[in-house]
Motif scaffolding. Structure first.
Motif, PDB file in Angstrom:
ATOM      1  N   TRP A 321       0.843  -1.222  -0.079  1.00  0.00           N
ATOM      2  CA  TRP A 321      -0.128   0.035   0.034  1.00  0.00           C
ATOM      3  C   TRP A 321       0.907   1.223   0.066  1.00  0.00           C
ATOM      4  CZ3 TRP A 321      -4.644  -0.314  -1.599  1.00  0.00           C
ATOM      5  CH2 TRP A 321      -5.569  -1.372  -1.332  1.00  0.00           C
ATOM      6  N   ILE A 368      -8.110   3.295 -10.685  1.00  0.00           N
ATOM      7  CA  ILE A 368      -7.651   4.284  -9.841  1.00  0.00           C
ATOM      8  C   ILE A 368      -6.639   5.036 -10.716  1.00  0.00           C
ATOM      9  CG2 ILE A 368      -5.738   4.322  -8.335  1.00  0.00           C
ATOM     10  CD1 ILE A 368      -8.326   3.062  -7.083  1.00  0.00           C
ATOM     11  N   CYS A 420      -9.895   1.504  -2.690  1.00  0.00           N
ATOM     12  CA  CYS A 420      -8.846   0.925  -1.957  1.00  0.00           C
ATOM     13  C   CYS A 420      -9.214   0.156  -0.917  1.00  0.00           C
ATOM     14  CB  CYS A 420      -7.585   1.766  -1.338  1.00  0.00           C
ATOM     15  SG  CYS A 420      -6.518   2.558  -2.855  1.00  0.00           S
TER      16      CYS A 420
END
Length: 438
Positions: A321, A368, A420
Protein backbone atom coordinates in the motif's frame (compact mmCIF):
# COMPACT_ATOMS: atom_id res chain seq x y z
CA UNK A 1 25.65 2.57 -17.57
CA UNK A 2 23.47 1.13 -14.82
CA UNK A 3 19.91 0.63 -16.18
CA UNK A 4 18.35 2.36 -13.14
CA UNK A 5 20.51 5.46 -13.61
CA UNK A 6 19.77 5.30 -17.32
CA UNK A 7 16.05 5.11 -16.53
CA UNK A 8 16.31 8.24 -14.37
CA UNK A 9 18.14 10.00 -17.20
CA UNK A 10 15.41 8.97 -19.66
CA UNK A 11 12.71 10.29 -17.31
CA UNK A 12 14.41 13.67 -16.86
CA UNK A 13 15.08 14.16 -20.57
CA UNK A 14 11.55 13.05 -21.51
CA UNK A 15 10.03 15.60 -19.12
CA UNK A 16 12.27 18.37 -20.46
CA UNK A 17 11.43 17.48 -24.08
CA UNK A 18 7.68 17.38 -23.44
CA UNK A 19 7.81 20.69 -21.53
CA UNK A 20 9.52 22.30 -24.53
CA UNK A 21 6.16 22.50 -26.28
CA UNK A 22 6.70 19.69 -28.78
CA UNK A 23 3.75 17.36 -29.31
CA UNK A 24 3.60 14.28 -27.08
CA UNK A 25 3.99 11.81 -29.96
CA UNK A 26 6.94 13.62 -31.56
CA UNK A 27 8.57 14.07 -28.16
CA UNK A 28 8.38 10.34 -27.39
CA UNK A 29 9.79 9.49 -30.83
CA UNK A 30 12.69 11.94 -30.45
CA UNK A 31 13.64 10.64 -27.00
CA UNK A 32 13.32 6.98 -28.04
CA UNK A 33 15.34 7.41 -31.24
CA UNK A 34 18.00 9.45 -29.44
CA UNK A 35 18.63 6.87 -26.71
CA UNK A 36 18.52 3.92 -29.12
CA UNK A 37 21.04 5.68 -31.37
CA UNK A 38 23.30 6.55 -28.43
CA UNK A 39 23.35 3.10 -26.79
CA UNK A 40 22.48 0.57 -29.52
CA UNK A 41 23.99 2.20 -32.58
CA UNK A 42 22.71 3.33 -35.95
CA UNK A 43 21.58 -0.11 -37.14
CA UNK A 44 18.99 -0.36 -34.35
CA UNK A 45 17.09 2.56 -35.86
CA UNK A 46 16.10 0.27 -38.75
CA UNK A 47 13.64 -1.46 -36.42
CA UNK A 48 11.75 1.70 -35.45
CA UNK A 49 9.46 1.97 -38.52
CA UNK A 50 8.47 -1.69 -38.11
CA UNK A 51 7.74 -1.18 -34.40
CA UNK A 52 5.87 2.07 -35.10
CA UNK A 53 3.51 0.58 -37.69
CA UNK A 54 3.36 -2.78 -35.95
CA UNK A 55 1.87 -1.09 -32.89
CA UNK A 56 -1.02 0.07 -35.08
CA UNK A 57 -1.63 -3.44 -36.45
CA UNK A 58 -4.32 -4.18 -33.88
CA UNK A 59 -7.98 -4.80 -34.68
CA UNK A 60 -9.07 -3.31 -31.34
CA UNK A 61 -7.72 0.08 -32.45
CA UNK A 62 -10.64 0.38 -34.87
CA UNK A 63 -12.91 1.06 -31.91
CA UNK A 64 -11.15 4.36 -31.15
CA UNK A 65 -12.13 6.32 -34.30
CA UNK A 66 -15.59 4.73 -34.21
CA UNK A 67 -16.28 5.84 -30.63
CA UNK A 68 -14.87 9.28 -31.47
CA UNK A 69 -17.28 9.61 -34.43
CA UNK A 70 -20.05 8.45 -32.12
CA UNK A 71 -19.21 11.21 -29.64
CA UNK A 72 -18.71 13.86 -32.32
CA UNK A 73 -22.14 13.11 -33.79
CA UNK A 74 -23.71 13.76 -30.40
CA UNK A 75 -21.57 16.80 -29.59
CA UNK A 76 -22.44 18.50 -32.88
CA UNK A 77 -26.18 18.56 -32.08
CA UNK A 78 -28.45 19.90 -29.35
CA UNK A 79 -28.39 16.52 -27.62
CA UNK A 80 -26.55 17.96 -24.59
CA UNK A 81 -29.02 20.82 -24.22
CA UNK A 82 -31.97 18.46 -24.61
CA UNK A 83 -30.53 16.01 -22.09
CA UNK A 84 -30.01 18.83 -19.60
CA UNK A 85 -33.52 20.18 -20.18
CA UNK A 86 -35.12 16.74 -19.83
CA UNK A 87 -33.46 16.12 -16.46
CA UNK A 88 -34.29 19.65 -15.32
CA UNK A 89 -37.98 19.17 -16.10
CA UNK A 90 -38.16 15.87 -14.23
CA UNK A 91 -36.09 16.96 -11.19
CA UNK A 92 -37.12 20.60 -10.93
CA UNK A 93 -39.18 20.14 -7.74
CA UNK A 94 -36.49 18.17 -5.93
CA UNK A 95 -34.55 20.36 -3.43
CA UNK A 96 -31.31 21.16 -5.19
CA UNK A 97 -32.65 19.33 -8.23
CA UNK A 98 -30.96 21.64 -10.70
CA UNK A 99 -27.43 20.77 -9.59
CA UNK A 100 -28.42 17.08 -9.59
CA UNK A 101 -29.79 17.39 -13.12
CA UNK A 102 -26.61 19.15 -14.25
CA UNK A 103 -24.36 16.43 -12.84
CA UNK A 104 -26.64 13.72 -14.21
CA UNK A 105 -26.59 15.39 -17.63
CA UNK A 106 -22.79 15.63 -17.44
CA UNK A 107 -22.49 11.94 -16.58
CA UNK A 108 -24.82 10.80 -19.39
CA UNK A 109 -23.45 13.20 -22.01
CA UNK A 110 -19.86 12.37 -21.06
CA UNK A 111 -20.65 8.67 -21.46
CA UNK A 112 -22.20 9.32 -24.87
CA UNK A 113 -19.56 11.71 -26.20
CA UNK A 114 -16.44 10.51 -24.39
CA UNK A 115 -15.12 14.08 -24.49
CA UNK A 116 -14.55 16.05 -21.32
CA UNK A 117 -14.30 19.53 -22.95
CA UNK A 118 -17.37 18.84 -25.11
CA UNK A 119 -19.36 17.86 -22.02
CA UNK A 120 -18.36 21.03 -20.18
CA UNK A 121 -19.29 23.17 -23.18
CA UNK A 122 -22.59 21.44 -23.98
CA UNK A 123 -23.99 21.27 -20.44
CA UNK A 124 -22.26 24.37 -19.08
CA UNK A 125 -23.71 26.78 -21.64
CA UNK A 126 -27.19 26.13 -20.29
CA UNK A 127 -26.53 24.81 -16.80
CA UNK A 128 -24.23 27.50 -15.38
CA UNK A 129 -26.45 30.55 -16.20
CA UNK A 130 -29.54 28.71 -14.96
CA UNK A 131 -27.91 27.69 -11.66
CA UNK A 132 -26.62 31.20 -11.04
CA UNK A 133 -30.06 32.64 -11.82
CA UNK A 134 -31.62 30.37 -9.20
CA UNK A 135 -29.13 31.33 -6.50
CA UNK A 136 -26.52 28.62 -6.59
CA UNK A 137 -23.01 29.81 -5.56
CA UNK A 138 -20.71 30.51 -8.52
CA UNK A 139 -18.24 27.93 -7.19
CA UNK A 140 -20.86 25.16 -7.16
CA UNK A 141 -22.27 26.19 -10.55
CA UNK A 142 -18.88 26.19 -12.31
CA UNK A 143 -17.08 23.51 -10.27
CA UNK A 144 -19.84 20.93 -10.64
CA UNK A 145 -19.84 21.23 -14.44
CA UNK A 146 -16.02 21.14 -14.61
CA UNK A 147 -15.94 18.00 -12.45
CA UNK A 148 -18.93 16.38 -14.15
CA UNK A 149 -17.20 16.69 -17.51
CA UNK A 150 -14.36 14.44 -16.34
CA UNK A 151 -16.68 11.45 -15.94
CA UNK A 152 -16.48 10.61 -19.64
CA UNK A 153 -13.07 8.99 -19.33
CA UNK A 154 -14.35 6.57 -16.66
CA UNK A 155 -17.98 5.76 -17.49
CA UNK A 156 -18.15 3.42 -20.53
CA UNK A 157 -17.73 3.53 -23.42
CA UNK A 158 -14.41 5.24 -22.63
CA UNK A 159 -11.62 5.90 -25.12
CA UNK A 160 -9.02 6.05 -22.34
CA UNK A 161 -10.07 2.60 -21.16
CA UNK A 162 -9.60 1.32 -24.72
CA UNK A 163 -6.13 2.85 -24.79
CA UNK A 164 -5.29 1.26 -21.43
CA UNK A 165 -6.52 -2.12 -22.67
CA UNK A 166 -4.38 -1.91 -25.80
CA UNK A 167 -1.30 -0.71 -23.89
CA UNK A 168 -1.55 -3.45 -21.25
CA UNK A 169 -3.18 -6.20 -23.38
CA UNK A 170 -6.15 -6.47 -21.01
CA UNK A 171 -9.82 -7.04 -21.88
CA UNK A 172 -11.55 -3.85 -23.04
CA UNK A 173 -15.00 -5.22 -22.19
CA UNK A 174 -13.87 -6.05 -18.66
CA UNK A 175 -12.33 -2.57 -18.32
CA UNK A 176 -15.61 -0.96 -19.35
CA UNK A 177 -17.49 -2.96 -16.72
CA UNK A 178 -14.89 -2.08 -14.08
CA UNK A 179 -15.64 1.63 -14.60
CA UNK A 180 -19.42 1.43 -14.13
CA UNK A 181 -19.77 1.26 -10.33
CA UNK A 182 -16.85 3.66 -9.59
CA UNK A 183 -18.40 6.07 -12.12
CA UNK A 184 -21.73 5.94 -10.32
CA UNK A 185 -19.89 6.35 -7.00
CA UNK A 186 -18.25 9.56 -8.25
CA UNK A 187 -21.58 10.93 -9.48
CA UNK A 188 -23.13 10.27 -6.06
CA UNK A 189 -20.20 11.92 -4.24
CA UNK A 190 -20.36 14.94 -6.57
CA UNK A 191 -24.10 15.31 -5.99
CA UNK A 192 -23.76 14.92 -2.23
CA UNK A 193 -21.11 17.62 -2.00
CA UNK A 194 -23.03 20.01 -4.27
CA UNK A 195 -26.20 19.67 -2.19
CA UNK A 196 -24.28 20.06 1.07
CA UNK A 197 -22.44 23.16 -0.15
CA UNK A 198 -25.69 24.67 -1.44
CA UNK A 199 -27.40 24.04 1.91
CA UNK A 200 -24.36 25.33 3.84
CA UNK A 201 -24.40 28.61 1.94
CA UNK A 202 -28.10 29.05 2.65
CA UNK A 203 -29.12 29.30 -1.01
CA UNK A 204 -32.86 29.09 -0.41
CA UNK A 205 -33.54 30.23 -3.96
CA UNK A 206 -32.69 26.79 -5.27
CA UNK A 207 -35.83 25.43 -3.64
CA UNK A 208 -38.08 27.58 -5.81
CA UNK A 209 -38.42 26.40 -9.37
CA UNK A 210 -40.91 26.37 -12.18
CA UNK A 211 -43.46 23.57 -12.36
CA UNK A 212 -43.63 21.54 -15.55
CA UNK A 213 -46.72 19.68 -16.67
CA UNK A 214 -46.58 15.98 -17.45
CA UNK A 215 -46.97 16.82 -21.13
CA UNK A 216 -43.91 19.13 -21.00
CA UNK A 217 -41.92 16.40 -19.26
CA UNK A 218 -42.83 13.77 -21.83
CA UNK A 219 -42.49 15.83 -25.00
CA UNK A 220 -38.72 16.16 -24.75
CA UNK A 221 -37.99 12.48 -24.14
CA UNK A 222 -38.17 11.35 -27.81
CA UNK A 223 -35.15 13.56 -28.56
CA UNK A 224 -32.85 12.00 -25.96
CA UNK A 225 -34.07 8.42 -25.52
CA UNK A 226 -32.67 7.21 -28.91
CA UNK A 227 -29.12 8.18 -27.90
CA UNK A 228 -29.48 6.45 -24.54
CA UNK A 229 -30.84 3.32 -26.24
CA UNK A 230 -27.84 3.30 -28.59
CA UNK A 231 -25.42 3.43 -25.65
CA UNK A 232 -27.36 0.67 -23.89
CA UNK A 233 -27.45 -1.39 -27.10
CA UNK A 234 -23.70 -1.02 -27.60
CA UNK A 235 -23.00 -2.25 -24.06
CA UNK A 236 -25.49 -5.13 -24.29
CA UNK A 237 -24.04 -6.29 -27.63
CA UNK A 238 -20.51 -6.12 -26.24
CA UNK A 239 -21.13 -7.87 -22.92
CA UNK A 240 -23.67 -10.30 -24.36
CA UNK A 241 -20.98 -11.70 -26.63
CA UNK A 242 -22.82 -10.68 -29.79
CA UNK A 243 -19.98 -8.50 -31.14
CA UNK A 244 -16.46 -7.29 -30.42
CA UNK A 245 -15.80 -3.75 -29.08
CA UNK A 246 -14.71 -2.63 -32.56
CA UNK A 247 -17.86 -3.99 -34.20
CA UNK A 248 -20.20 -2.47 -31.62
CA UNK A 249 -18.36 0.86 -31.86
CA UNK A 250 -18.84 0.90 -35.64
CA UNK A 251 -22.56 0.16 -35.37
CA UNK A 252 -22.94 2.72 -32.56
CA UNK A 253 -21.19 5.38 -34.63
CA UNK A 254 -23.45 4.70 -37.62
CA UNK A 255 -26.60 4.78 -35.47
CA UNK A 256 -25.57 7.99 -33.67
CA UNK A 257 -24.83 9.65 -36.99
CA UNK A 258 -28.23 8.49 -38.27
CA UNK A 259 -30.08 9.79 -35.21
CA UNK A 260 -28.26 13.13 -35.49
CA UNK A 261 -29.35 13.40 -39.14
CA UNK A 262 -32.97 12.32 -38.58
CA UNK A 263 -33.83 13.93 -35.22
CA UNK A 264 -31.55 16.98 -35.29
CA UNK A 265 -31.59 17.40 -39.08
CA UNK A 266 -27.83 17.25 -39.42
CA UNK A 267 -28.07 16.65 -43.15
CA UNK A 268 -26.06 19.70 -44.13
CA UNK A 269 -22.99 18.34 -45.92
CA UNK A 270 -20.76 21.01 -44.38
CA UNK A 271 -21.86 20.03 -40.86
CA UNK A 272 -21.28 16.34 -41.59
CA UNK A 273 -17.86 17.16 -43.04
CA UNK A 274 -16.92 19.01 -39.83
CA UNK A 275 -17.96 15.99 -37.73
CA UNK A 276 -15.88 13.59 -39.84
CA UNK A 277 -12.94 16.02 -40.13
CA UNK A 278 -12.69 16.66 -36.39
CA UNK A 279 -13.12 12.96 -35.63
CA UNK A 280 -10.30 12.10 -38.05
CA UNK A 281 -7.98 14.69 -36.49
CA UNK A 282 -8.58 13.41 -32.95
CA UNK A 283 -8.29 9.76 -34.02
CA UNK A 284 -5.00 10.34 -35.85
CA UNK A 285 -3.62 12.23 -32.84
CA UNK A 286 -4.45 9.36 -30.47
CA UNK A 287 -3.18 6.66 -32.85
CA UNK A 288 0.03 8.64 -33.44
CA UNK A 289 0.62 8.78 -29.68
CA UNK A 290 -0.08 5.03 -29.40
CA UNK A 291 2.46 4.22 -32.11
CA UNK A 292 5.06 6.59 -30.65
CA UNK A 293 4.51 5.15 -27.18
CA UNK A 294 5.16 1.69 -28.66
CA UNK A 295 8.56 2.86 -29.91
CA UNK A 296 9.24 4.48 -26.52
CA UNK A 297 8.33 1.24 -24.70
CA UNK A 298 10.62 -0.72 -27.04
CA UNK A 299 13.48 1.63 -26.17
CA UNK A 300 12.89 1.14 -22.45
CA UNK A 301 12.79 -2.63 -22.87
CA UNK A 302 15.80 -2.91 -25.21
CA UNK A 303 17.93 -0.91 -22.74
CA UNK A 304 16.68 -3.15 -19.87
CA UNK A 305 15.22 -0.15 -18.06
CA UNK A 306 11.73 -1.63 -17.58
CA UNK A 307 13.05 -4.98 -16.38
CA UNK A 308 15.54 -3.34 -13.99
CA UNK A 309 12.90 -1.07 -12.43
CA UNK A 310 10.51 -3.99 -11.96
CA UNK A 311 13.30 -6.09 -10.45
CA UNK A 312 14.40 -3.29 -8.15
CA UNK A 313 10.84 -2.73 -6.92
CA UNK A 314 10.53 -6.46 -6.30
CA UNK A 315 13.60 -6.48 -4.04
CA UNK A 316 12.29 -3.62 -1.88
CA UNK A 317 10.86 -4.60 1.48
CA UNK A 318 7.98 -2.14 1.16
CA UNK A 319 4.34 -2.52 2.13
CA UNK A 320 2.27 -2.86 -1.08
CA UNK A 321 0.00 0.00 0.00
CA UNK A 322 2.97 2.31 0.51
CA UNK A 323 4.00 1.40 -3.03
CA UNK A 324 0.47 2.14 -4.28
CA UNK A 325 0.49 5.54 -2.55
CA UNK A 326 3.77 6.39 -4.31
CA UNK A 327 2.29 5.30 -7.66
CA UNK A 328 -0.79 7.46 -7.05
CA UNK A 329 1.36 10.49 -6.27
CA UNK A 330 3.32 9.91 -9.48
CA UNK A 331 0.10 9.61 -11.53
CA UNK A 332 -1.33 12.75 -9.95
CA UNK A 333 1.75 14.80 -10.80
CA UNK A 334 1.91 13.38 -14.34
CA UNK A 335 -1.81 14.13 -14.84
CA UNK A 336 -1.26 17.77 -13.88
CA UNK A 337 0.91 18.30 -16.97
CA UNK A 338 0.05 15.64 -19.58
CA UNK A 339 -3.19 14.46 -21.24
CA UNK A 340 -4.66 11.16 -19.97
CA UNK A 341 -3.87 9.18 -23.14
CA UNK A 342 -0.18 10.15 -22.98
CA UNK A 343 0.14 9.27 -19.29
CA UNK A 344 -1.54 5.90 -19.78
CA UNK A 345 0.59 4.92 -22.75
CA UNK A 346 3.82 6.02 -21.09
CA UNK A 347 3.23 4.64 -17.61
CA UNK A 348 0.80 1.71 -17.78
CA UNK A 349 3.16 -0.83 -19.45
CA UNK A 350 5.82 -0.03 -16.83
CA UNK A 351 3.55 0.17 -13.79
CA UNK A 352 1.32 -2.83 -14.52
CA UNK A 353 3.96 -5.54 -13.84
CA UNK A 354 4.87 -3.74 -10.61
CA UNK A 355 1.22 -3.47 -9.56
CA UNK A 356 0.38 -7.11 -10.33
CA UNK A 357 3.56 -8.33 -8.61
CA UNK A 358 2.44 -6.43 -5.50
CA UNK A 359 -0.85 -8.36 -5.62
CA UNK A 360 -3.21 -5.73 -7.06
CA UNK A 361 -5.83 -6.43 -9.71
CA UNK A 362 -4.99 -4.86 -13.13
CA UNK A 363 -8.62 -3.84 -13.78
CA UNK A 364 -8.93 -2.25 -10.37
CA UNK A 365 -5.69 -0.39 -11.07
CA UNK A 366 -7.11 0.85 -14.39
CA UNK A 367 -9.93 2.55 -12.48
CA UNK A 368 -7.52 4.09 -9.95
CA UNK A 369 -5.31 5.37 -12.78
CA UNK A 370 -8.31 6.85 -14.62
CA UNK A 371 -9.59 8.72 -11.55
CA UNK A 372 -6.11 10.21 -11.16
CA UNK A 373 -6.35 11.40 -14.76
CA UNK A 374 -9.76 12.93 -13.98
CA UNK A 375 -8.17 14.95 -11.19
CA UNK A 376 -5.63 16.32 -13.66
CA UNK A 377 -8.43 17.65 -15.88
CA UNK A 378 -9.63 20.03 -13.16
CA UNK A 379 -6.31 20.84 -11.49
CA UNK A 380 -3.73 23.51 -12.41
CA UNK A 381 -1.46 24.22 -14.18
CA UNK A 382 -3.11 22.59 -17.22
CA UNK A 383 -6.63 21.85 -15.93
CA UNK A 384 -8.28 21.88 -19.36
CA UNK A 385 -11.84 21.86 -18.01
CA UNK A 386 -11.20 24.94 -15.89
CA UNK A 387 -10.36 26.98 -18.98
CA UNK A 388 -13.34 25.61 -20.91
CA UNK A 389 -15.66 26.74 -18.10
CA UNK A 390 -13.93 30.13 -17.96
CA UNK A 391 -14.58 30.51 -21.68
CA UNK A 392 -18.28 29.73 -21.17
CA UNK A 393 -18.69 32.06 -18.17
CA UNK A 394 -15.90 34.67 -18.45
CA UNK A 395 -17.43 36.80 -15.68
CA UNK A 396 -16.65 34.02 -13.18
CA UNK A 397 -12.98 34.47 -12.17
CA UNK A 398 -10.69 31.52 -12.85
CA UNK A 399 -9.82 31.49 -9.15
CA UNK A 400 -13.50 30.97 -8.27
CA UNK A 401 -13.77 28.11 -10.77
CA UNK A 402 -10.61 26.54 -9.34
CA UNK A 403 -11.82 26.89 -5.74
CA UNK A 404 -15.20 25.49 -6.77
CA UNK A 405 -13.54 22.45 -8.35
CA UNK A 406 -11.21 21.64 -5.42
CA UNK A 407 -13.96 19.96 -3.32
CA UNK A 408 -14.65 17.69 -6.28
CA UNK A 409 -10.94 16.81 -6.36
CA UNK A 410 -11.38 15.81 -2.71
CA UNK A 411 -14.38 13.68 -3.75
CA UNK A 412 -12.19 11.89 -6.30
CA UNK A 413 -9.48 11.27 -3.72
CA UNK A 414 -12.17 9.93 -1.37
CA UNK A 415 -13.36 7.64 -4.17
CA UNK A 416 -9.80 6.30 -4.56
CA UNK A 417 -9.66 5.60 -0.81
CA UNK A 418 -13.05 3.84 -0.92
CA UNK A 419 -11.92 1.72 -3.87
CA UNK A 420 -8.75 0.80 -1.98
CA UNK A 421 -10.84 -0.31 0.99
CA UNK A 422 -13.45 -2.06 -1.17
CA UNK A 423 -11.77 -3.15 -4.44
CA UNK A 424 -14.83 -5.26 -5.23
CA UNK A 425 -16.59 -2.07 -6.30
CA UNK A 426 -14.40 -2.15 -9.42
CA UNK A 427 -13.86 -5.89 -9.85
CA UNK A 428 -17.26 -7.22 -8.74
CA UNK A 429 -19.32 -6.36 -11.84
CA UNK A 430 -16.77 -7.75 -14.37
CA UNK A 431 -16.52 -10.98 -12.38
CA UNK A 432 -20.33 -11.23 -12.07
CA UNK A 433 -20.95 -10.82 -15.81
CA UNK A 434 -17.76 -12.18 -17.42
CA UNK A 435 -16.50 -14.49 -14.69
CA UNK A 436 -13.08 -14.36 -12.96
CA UNK A 437 -10.23 -12.87 -14.95
CA UNK A 438 -7.84 -15.44 -16.37
Amino acid sequence: MDPLILGLLVAVITILVLFSGISVANGLLVVAAGFILAFDGLRSLELLPEIFFGKLDNFALLSIPMFIIMGASISSTRAGADLYEALDRWLTRVPGGLVISNLGACALFAAMSGSSPATCAAIGKMGIPEMRKRGYPDGVASGSIAAGGTLGILIPPSVTMIVYGIATETSIGRLFLAGVVPGVLLVVLFMAWSLFDTWRNGSAAVLTARRFSLREKLEILPRVIPFLLIILGVLVAMYGGYATPSETAAVGALLCLGVAIVIYRLWNLRALWIVLRDSTKESVMILFIIAAAGVFSYMLSSLFITQSIAGWIGTLDVNPWVLMICINVFLLVAGFFLPPVAVILMSAPILLPIVTTAGFDPYWFAVILTINMEIGLISPPVGLNLYVINGIAPDIPLKTILMGSLPFVACMILAIVVLCLFPGLATGLPELILGPAV
